[in-house]
Write a protein that holds these residues in place. Structure first.
Motif, PDB file in Angstrom:
ATOM      1  N   THR A  59       0.872  -1.360   0.104  1.00 22.36           N
ATOM      2  CA  THR A  59       0.091  -0.038   0.017  1.00 22.36           C
ATOM      3  C   THR A  59       0.761   1.248  -0.108  1.00 22.36           C
ATOM      4  O   THR A  59       0.717   2.255  -0.769  1.00 22.36           O
ATOM      5  CB  THR A  59      -0.949   0.140   1.059  1.00 22.36           C
ATOM      6  N   ARG A 115       2.507   1.609  -3.513  1.00 26.60           N
ATOM      7  CA  ARG A 115       1.678   2.097  -4.399  1.00 26.60           C
ATOM      8  C   ARG A 115       1.375   3.677  -4.159  1.00 26.60           C
ATOM      9  O   ARG A 115       1.239   4.544  -5.160  1.00 26.60           O
ATOM     10  CB  ARG A 115       0.490   1.397  -4.384  1.00 26.60           C
ATOM     11  N   TRP A 116       1.193   4.163  -3.065  1.00 22.00           N
ATOM     12  CA  TRP A 116       0.941   5.743  -2.698  1.00 22.00           C
ATOM     13  C   TRP A 116       2.031   6.462  -3.229  1.00 22.00           C
ATOM     14  O   TRP A 116       2.136   7.573  -3.669  1.00 22.00           O
ATOM     15  CB  TRP A 116       0.554   5.979  -1.457  1.00 22.00           C
ATOM     16  N   VAL A 173       2.272   6.349  -6.891  1.00 25.72           N
ATOM     17  CA  VAL A 173       1.125   7.558  -7.377  1.00 25.72           C
ATOM     18  C   VAL A 173       1.680   8.946  -7.215  1.00 25.72           C
ATOM     19  O   VAL A 173       1.472   9.898  -8.110  1.00 25.72           O
ATOM     20  CB  VAL A 173      -0.229   7.146  -6.570  1.00 25.72           C
ATOM     21  N   ALA A 209      -2.224   6.199 -12.606  1.00 25.67           N
ATOM     22  CA  ALA A 209      -2.304   6.518 -11.275  1.00 25.67           C
ATOM     23  C   ALA A 209      -3.608   6.200 -10.558  1.00 25.67           C
ATOM     24  O   ALA A 209      -3.712   5.941  -9.237  1.00 25.67           O
ATOM     25  CB  ALA A 209      -2.016   8.120 -11.216  1.00 25.67           C
ATOM     26  N   VAL A 210      -4.726   6.449 -11.204  1.00 22.49           N
ATOM     27  CA  VAL A 210      -5.944   5.928 -10.719  1.00 22.49           C
ATOM     28  C   VAL A 210      -6.135   4.421 -10.375  1.00 22.49           C
ATOM     29  O   VAL A 210      -6.515   4.222  -9.345  1.00 22.49           O
ATOM     30  CB  VAL A 210      -7.135   6.452 -11.902  1.00 22.49           C
ATOM     31  N   SER A 223      -3.992   4.165  -7.365  1.00 24.05           N
ATOM     32  CA  SER A 223      -4.657   4.428  -6.148  1.00 24.05           C
ATOM     33  C   SER A 223      -5.858   3.585  -5.626  1.00 24.05           C
ATOM     34  O   SER A 223      -6.060   3.277  -4.438  1.00 24.05           O
ATOM     35  CB  SER A 223      -5.257   5.830  -6.561  1.00 24.05           C
ATOM     36  N   MET A 224      -6.466   2.824  -6.678  1.00 22.31           N
ATOM     37  CA  MET A 224      -7.722   1.940  -6.203  1.00 22.31           C
ATOM     38  C   MET A 224      -7.094   0.854  -5.796  1.00 22.31           C
ATOM     39  O   MET A 224      -7.684  -0.005  -4.822  1.00 22.31           O
ATOM     40  CB  MET A 224      -8.374   1.424  -7.819  1.00 22.31           C
ATOM     41  N   LYS A 225      -5.935   0.323  -6.202  1.00 26.29           N
ATOM     42  CA  LYS A 225      -5.328  -0.932  -5.697  1.00 26.29           C
ATOM     43  C   LYS A 225      -5.105  -0.674  -4.178  1.00 26.29           C
ATOM     44  O   LYS A 225      -4.966  -1.764  -3.285  1.00 26.29           O
ATOM     45  CB  LYS A 225      -4.203  -1.327  -6.546  1.00 26.29           C
ATOM     46  N   ALA A 226      -4.398   0.541  -3.935  1.00 23.27           N
ATOM     47  CA  ALA A 226      -3.789   0.964  -2.735  1.00 23.27           C
ATOM     48  C   ALA A 226      -5.069   0.905  -1.610  1.00 23.27           C
ATOM     49  O   ALA A 226      -4.886   0.662  -0.545  1.00 23.27           O
ATOM     50  CB  ALA A 226      -3.117   2.293  -2.771  1.00 23.27           C
ATOM     51  N   ILE A 227      -6.079   1.464  -2.086  1.00 24.97           N
ATOM     52  CA  ILE A 227      -7.208   1.748  -1.091  1.00 24.97           C
ATOM     53  C   ILE A 227      -7.943   0.116  -0.939  1.00 24.97           C
ATOM     54  O   ILE A 227      -8.092  -0.040   0.363  1.00 24.97           O
ATOM     55  CB  ILE A 227      -8.381   2.332  -2.103  1.00 24.97           C
TER      56      ILE A 227
END
Length: 260
Positions: A101, A104-105, A108, A244-245, A248-252
């Motif tokens: 996580t 990934r951030w 991003v 990036a989107v 971000s979705m994977k990180a969330i």
């Protein structure tokens, strides 16, 4: 994963990936993997392995297309590839020890900086990539960083190399893309052999995607030569926003799974 619908999906995925590969100098994995997972229910590892195998012929056609316009820096690409191969090994070893996580951030944030920079720095079509005692080690470091990212979160290649060459080395957009594609070939071949040993490649799917991609890669490379560098930066920035989107979705999702 078999039958007329699957075969049509493989061909469609290849056509889209090839166009983006030629246009932006990327491998196409950011298109291939999500579509294989979402449309054909590949698991993540099989999708990534199949994508990597399909990138080999795609990138090869892309390199030939850019070389026809004298837009490939051959030795720098090999230096980048050398760093990337070693970096991928480091990344896979670090994988169990680092928070996905957080990674990934972090990636991003890197993409956001790149996207903003693409609107501030416009590459010159006449700028080359000179190999000096300063740039050679830096290229090795860039390749190493790219390989580590590939091993840790499954991204890298053109998404990292193209903007770094343009913004950090002042390279023309075309040479950055052609060099990026050449760098991918030995990296993808090495990774594919490893994936084959672990049965993480669908060879039929990779062949259909790769051959289909080859038919549009040259078109994408040709379009890249026609597009004004400023407009090319805008298109590449839009592509990076999509990535990036996705990240971000994977990180969330990863954060929610850990909390659950």
């Amino acid at each position: 994963m078999r039958g007329p619908r699957a075969y049509a999906a493989f061909i469609g995925i290849g056509l889209a990936a090839g166009l983006l590969s030629g246009l932006f100098g990327v491998g196409g994995g950011t298109v291939i993997v999500p579509l294989l997972v979402l449309l054909l229910r590949f698991d993540q590892r099989l999708g990534a392995g199949t994508s990597l195998a399909a990138i080999v012929p795609t990138a090869t056609v892309g390199v030939i297309s850019y070389a026809a316009h004298d837009a490939v820096a051959w030795i720098p690409a090999l230096i980048l590839a050398l760093g990337s191969v070693f970096g991928a090994q480091i990344g896979t070893r670090l994988l169990p020890r680092i928070s996905q996580t957080a990674l990934r951030w972090g990636f991003v944030a890197f993409l956001v900086v790149v996207i903003v920079s693409l609107f501030l720095v416009i590459p010159s079509r006449g700028a080359g990539l000179e190999l000096t005692w300063v740039t050679a080690p830096l290229l090795l470091v860039v390749g190493l960083f790219t390989g580590i990212l590939a091993g840790l979160i499954g991204v890298g290649g053109g998404i990292v190399v193209v903007p770094v060459l343009m913004l950090g080395f002042g390279t023309s957009d075309l040479i950055a893309k052609g060099t990026s594609l050449l760098m991918m070939i030995p990296t993808a071949i090495s990774g594919t052999f490893g994936n084959l040993r672990h049965h993480n490649v669908d060879l039929l799917a990779a062949a259909l995607i790769g051959v289909s991609a080859c038919t549009t890669t040259a078109l994408g490379a040709w379009l890249a030569t026609l597009i004004d560098p400023r407009f090319g930066n805008i298109l590449f920035a839009i592509y990076l926003v999509v990535i990036a989107v996705q990240m971000s979705m994977k990180a969330i999702r990863g954060r929610r799974i850990r909390r659950a």
